[in-house]
Enzyme design. Sequence first.
Site, PDB file in Angstrom:
ATOM      1  N   ASN A  56       0.558  -0.896   0.150  1.00 16.94           N
ATOM      2  CA  ASN A  56      -0.119   0.309  -0.220  1.00 16.94           C
ATOM      3  C   ASN A  56       0.386   1.218  -0.063  1.00 16.94           C
ATOM      4  OD1 ASN A  56      -2.615   1.817   0.853  1.00 16.94           O
ATOM      5  ND2 ASN A  56      -0.976   2.237   2.732  1.00 16.94           N
ATOM      6  N   TYR A 107       2.986  10.486 -11.125  1.00 13.88           N
ATOM      7  CA  TYR A 107       1.849   9.367 -10.180  1.00 13.88           C
ATOM      8  C   TYR A 107       1.659   8.830 -11.210  1.00 13.88           C
ATOM      9  CZ  TYR A 107      -1.241   7.406  -6.910  1.00 13.88           C
ATOM     10  OH  TYR A 107      -1.812   7.126  -6.405  1.00 13.88           O
TER      11      TYR A 107
END
Length: 276
Positions: free
Chosen positions: A89, A193
């Site tokens: 994560n 990103y």
Amino acid sequence: MSSVQVAVVTGSNKGIGLAIVRALCRQFPGDVYLTSRDPGRGQAAVAQLQREGLQPLFHQLDIDDLQSIRALRDFLKEKYGGLNVLVNNAGIAFKVQDTTPFAVQAEVTLKTNFFGTRNVCTELLPLMKPYGRVVNVSSMVSSSALKGCSPELQQKFRSDTITEDELVQLMTKFVEDTKKSVHQKEGWPNTAYGVSKIGVTVLSRIQARLLNESRKGEHILLNACCPGWVRTDMAGPKATKSPDEGAETPVYLALLPSSADAPHGQFVSDKTVRPW
């Protein structure tokens, strides 16, 4: 050596990671490790969950630091003889209005989101026990960023035969292209990103393929997923999902029953396999 099952969630002292740990503490039949770079923040998050009546454990992990990853690997090997659930994560994102030069944003973002995640997989995937579950938290932004790539790059990223080395070369090239200010001319979208999460999704496809080749009978399932637009420090207060709602798909994949043989090597959002 403990015969207890064990789950590890990277980058889990806040946000979606913390929500994933909370859900696993309630549903996973074994030890659940909350990890963070900063031990103080990690211990504070553990204390918060303990106040909710849950019993997470803590281990320091900085996915940008290979020694830190290997320390966790050695600990899991010694104490549990392996690993049952891994949720990758940990990740970072610059804010839209951040004035850091784009080339710096690209290098920093890919260092953690792609290269850090890859290092965790390189060290921990060999520890996965039969019927293990691996969840790489990606983003729908990887899909939109893929559509923003040149047809040539899209073909490479969608290929069923792309190797990990080839993917690493492409991710490295993106960073180099941003430094020369030619990334858009070279067919890249203008989102560090997004490219980092293309890397995570494609890496997951490659890793699933390799598991099929080398550990076919072990029923290990590995997928990438999008938690959705979640109210976190990263996404901001206007997002549509709470962290607990964002944790639903990663937790669903982490807890796929031992009888399941799919999804595997897929990109999953809202518990549904999405086309890549």
